[in-house]
Design a protein around this motif. Structure first.
Motif, PDB file in Angstrom:
ATOM      1  N   MET A  88     -31.330  52.521 111.921  1.00  9.52           N
ATOM      2  CA  MET A  88     -32.669  51.928 111.911  1.00  9.52           C
ATOM      3  C   MET A  88     -33.719  52.984 112.236  1.00  9.52           C
ATOM      4  SD  MET A  88     -34.196  48.992 114.491  1.00  9.52           S
ATOM      5  CE  MET A  88     -33.961  50.021 115.951  1.00  9.52           C
ATOM      6  N   CYS A  89     -33.462  53.757 113.275  1.00 10.01           N
ATOM      7  CA  CYS A  89     -34.431  54.761 113.718  1.00 10.01           C
ATOM      8  C   CYS A  89     -34.500  55.941 112.755  1.00 10.01           C
ATOM      9  CB  CYS A  89     -34.092  55.221 115.126  1.00 10.01           C
ATOM     10  SG  CYS A  89     -34.278  53.891 116.351  1.00 10.01           S
ATOM     11  N   ALA A  90     -33.363  56.343 112.194  1.00 11.41           N
ATOM     12  CA  ALA A  90     -33.361  57.429 111.208  1.00 11.41           C
ATOM     13  C   ALA A  90     -34.190  57.037 109.993  1.00 11.41           C
ATOM     14  CB  ALA A  90     -31.936  57.789 110.806  1.00 11.41           C
ATOM     15  N   ALA A  91     -34.030  55.803 109.535  1.00  7.46           N
ATOM     16  CA  ALA A  91     -34.797  55.334 108.381  1.00  7.46           C
ATOM     17  C   ALA A  91     -36.294  55.298 108.705  1.00  7.46           C
ATOM     18  CB  ALA A  91     -34.309  53.960 107.942  1.00  7.46           C
ATOM     19  N   ALA A  92     -36.649  54.779 109.870  1.00 10.94           N
ATOM     20  CA  ALA A  92     -38.067  54.723 110.261  1.00 10.94           C
ATOM     21  C   ALA A  92     -38.651  56.127 110.327  1.00 10.94           C
ATOM     22  CB  ALA A  92     -38.214  54.016 111.605  1.00 10.94           C
ATOM     23  N   HIS A  93     -37.907  57.048 110.900  1.00 10.34           N
ATOM     24  CA  HIS A  93     -38.342  58.438 111.024  1.00 10.34           C
ATOM     25  C   HIS A  93     -38.646  59.019 109.638  1.00 10.34           C
ATOM     26  CE1 HIS A  93     -37.937  62.315 113.411  1.00 10.34           C
ATOM     27  NE2 HIS A  93     -37.974  62.761 112.182  1.00 10.34           N
ATOM     28  N   ALA A  94     -37.731  58.814 108.717  1.00  6.67           N
ATOM     29  CA  ALA A  94     -37.919  59.341 107.354  1.00  6.67           C
ATOM     30  C   ALA A  94     -39.072  58.644 106.639  1.00  6.67           C
ATOM     31  CB  ALA A  94     -36.627  59.193 106.558  1.00  6.67           C
ATOM     32  N   TRP A  95     -39.155  57.327 106.760  1.00  8.79           N
ATOM     33  CA  TRP A  95     -40.199  56.576 106.054  1.00  8.79           C
ATOM     34  C   TRP A  95     -41.590  56.968 106.499  1.00  8.79           C
ATOM     35  CZ3 TRP A  95     -39.483  54.714 101.581  1.00  8.79           C
ATOM     36  CH2 TRP A  95     -38.317  54.064 101.219  1.00  8.79           C
ATOM     37  N   VAL A  96     -41.786  57.310 107.785  1.00 11.61           N
ATOM     38  CA  VAL A  96     -43.126  57.668 108.247  1.00 11.61           C
ATOM     39  C   VAL A  96     -43.408  59.160 108.123  1.00 11.61           C
ATOM     40  CG1 VAL A  96     -43.211  55.673 109.798  1.00 11.61           C
ATOM     41  CG2 VAL A  96     -42.619  57.929 110.723  1.00 11.61           C
ATOM     42  N   LEU A 114     -17.302  55.211 123.943  1.00 13.44           N
ATOM     43  CA  LEU A 114     -17.219  53.750 124.038  1.00 13.44           C
ATOM     44  C   LEU A 114     -15.792  53.275 123.794  1.00 13.44           C
ATOM     45  CD1 LEU A 114     -20.518  52.700 122.220  1.00 13.44           C
ATOM     46  CD2 LEU A 114     -20.090  52.823 124.684  1.00 13.44           C
ATOM     47  N   ALA A 115     -15.146  53.853 122.810  1.00 14.60           N
ATOM     48  CA  ALA A 115     -13.755  53.475 122.516  1.00 14.60           C
ATOM     49  C   ALA A 115     -12.848  53.850 123.694  1.00 14.60           C
ATOM     50  CB  ALA A 115     -13.296  54.155 121.231  1.00 14.60           C
ATOM     51  N   GLU A 116     -13.043  55.017 124.244  1.00 20.27           N
ATOM     52  CA  GLU A 116     -12.243  55.481 125.385  1.00 20.27           C
ATOM     53  C   GLU A 116     -12.381  54.541 126.571  1.00 20.27           C
ATOM     54  OE1 GLU A 116     -12.686  59.178 128.506  1.00 20.27           O
ATOM     55  OE2 GLU A 116     -13.083  59.597 126.390  1.00 20.27           O
ATOM     56  N   TRP A 117     -13.576  53.992 126.783  1.00 19.80           N
ATOM     57  CA  TRP A 117     -13.843  53.119 127.918  1.00 19.80           C
ATOM     58  C   TRP A 117     -13.612  51.642 127.606  1.00 19.80           C
ATOM     59  CZ3 TRP A 117     -19.177  55.847 128.143  1.00 19.80           C
ATOM     60  CH2 TRP A 117     -19.022  57.139 128.642  1.00 19.80           C
ATOM     61  N   ASN A 118     -13.122  51.345 126.412  1.00 17.99           N
ATOM     62  CA  ASN A 118     -12.935  49.955 125.970  1.00 17.99           C
ATOM     63  C   ASN A 118     -14.223  49.152 126.080  1.00 17.99           C
ATOM     64  OD1 ASN A 118     -10.127  50.159 125.316  1.00 17.99           O
ATOM     65  ND2 ASN A 118      -9.709  50.182 127.515  1.00 17.99           N
ATOM     66  N   ALA A 119     -15.344  49.807 125.833  1.00 21.15           N
ATOM     67  CA  ALA A 119     -16.655  49.150 125.834  1.00 21.15           C
ATOM     68  C   ALA A 119     -16.868  48.478 124.485  1.00 21.15           C
ATOM     69  CB  ALA A 119     -17.749  50.178 126.081  1.00 21.15           C
ATOM     70  N   PRO A 120     -17.714  47.471 124.436  1.00 18.20           N
ATOM     71  CA  PRO A 120     -17.991  46.827 123.147  1.00 18.20           C
ATOM     72  C   PRO A 120     -18.599  47.831 122.169  1.00 18.20           C
ATOM     73  CG  PRO A 120     -19.126  45.684 124.952  1.00 18.20           C
ATOM     74  CD  PRO A 120     -18.476  46.890 125.525  1.00 18.20           C
ATOM     75  N   PRO A 121     -18.155  47.808 120.933  1.00 12.74           N
ATOM     76  CA  PRO A 121     -18.738  48.718 119.947  1.00 12.74           C
ATOM     77  C   PRO A 121     -20.152  48.282 119.576  1.00 12.74           C
ATOM     78  CG  PRO A 121     -17.238  47.205 118.873  1.00 12.74           C
ATOM     79  CD  PRO A 121     -17.141  46.942 120.358  1.00 12.74           C
ATOM     80  N   SER A 122     -20.903  49.219 119.040  1.00 13.61           N
ATOM     81  CA  SER A 122     -22.242  48.909 118.558  1.00 13.61           C
ATOM     82  C   SER A 122     -22.160  47.952 117.376  1.00 13.61           C
ATOM     83  CB  SER A 122     -22.929  50.207 118.126  1.00 13.61           C
ATOM     84  OG  SER A 122     -24.148  49.920 117.487  1.00 13.61           O
ATOM     85  N   PRO A 123     -23.133  47.052 117.220  1.00 13.86           N
ATOM     86  CA  PRO A 123     -23.136  46.168 116.058  1.00 13.86           C
ATOM     87  C   PRO A 123     -23.560  46.896 114.779  1.00 13.86           C
ATOM     88  CG  PRO A 123     -25.059  45.747 117.396  1.00 13.86           C
ATOM     89  CD  PRO A 123     -24.217  46.744 118.148  1.00 13.86           C
ATOM     90  N   VAL A 124     -24.027  48.139 114.917  1.00 17.96           N
ATOM     91  CA  VAL A 124     -24.495  48.931 113.781  1.00 17.96           C
ATOM     92  C   VAL A 124     -23.643  50.199 113.710  1.00 17.96           C
ATOM     93  CG1 VAL A 124     -26.466  50.206 112.848  1.00 17.96           C
ATOM     94  CG2 VAL A 124     -26.834  48.045 114.028  1.00 17.96           C
ATOM     95  N   ALA A 125     -23.257  50.584 112.517  1.00 16.08           N
ATOM     96  CA  ALA A 125     -22.445  51.782 112.336  1.00 16.08           C
ATOM     97  C   ALA A 125     -23.177  53.005 112.877  1.00 16.08           C
ATOM     98  CB  ALA A 125     -22.119  51.988 110.862  1.00 16.08           C
TER      99      ALA A 125
END
Length: 159
Positions: A88-96, A114-125
């Protein structure tokens, strides 16, 4: 170009902002917008704790830059950030039309932690910036700051 000593100084401010965000109950991310002549123009930290998960500092910088900078000044500026931009932020950066990005830790590093700590993964790749915005000049990670950022993220997950 690679990460320079000047870059590390600006990135240290991003780490400070990330620490401030974590202390306020947010995710540890901070970003700084720097003009071509080295002046800090704007800075922010993550502000997602209240449920608006789009309140990333990189997006806030892009929105601020559109309102406060001419296109040529945006293109000559550098955005420093504690963590590599999300798509999201990369796209905004490029668009502006903002210029170079320098980051302390990469999305792949954060994903591994995050995987090492068994934390929830991000909802965005966690895509590299140049996968989203292939023309942007990007440098990172900043090896001198990786351990400090890892510790902040670990604190977030009480590891």
């Amino acid at each position: 170009m690679g990460i320079t000593n000047d870059d590390v100084q600006h990135l240290r401010r991003c780490v400070d902002l990330a620490r401030e965000a974590l202390a306020a109950g947010d995710e540890p991310f901070g970003s700084v917008l720097v003009s071509a002549d080295g002046r800090t123009l704007f800075e922010d930290r993550n502000r997602v704790k209240d449920g608006d998960n789009t309140r990333h500092p990189e997006l806030t910088i892009a929105l601020w830059a559109v309102k406060n900078m001419e296109p040529a000044a945006r293109a000559a500026a550098t955005v420093y950030t504690s963590g590599e931009h999300c798509p999201m932020c990369a796209a905004a950066h490029a668009w502006v039309g903002l210029g170079r990005i320098a980051y302390a830790v990469s999305s792949s590093q954060l994903s591994e932690w995050l995987a090492e700590w068994n934390a929830p993964p991000s909802p965005v790749a966690g895509l590299p910036i140049n996968t989203v915005a292939p023309l942007l000049p990007v440098d990172g990670p900043a090896d001198a700051l990786v351990d400090e950022m890892r510790a902040l993220h670990a604190q977030r997950f009480s590891v």
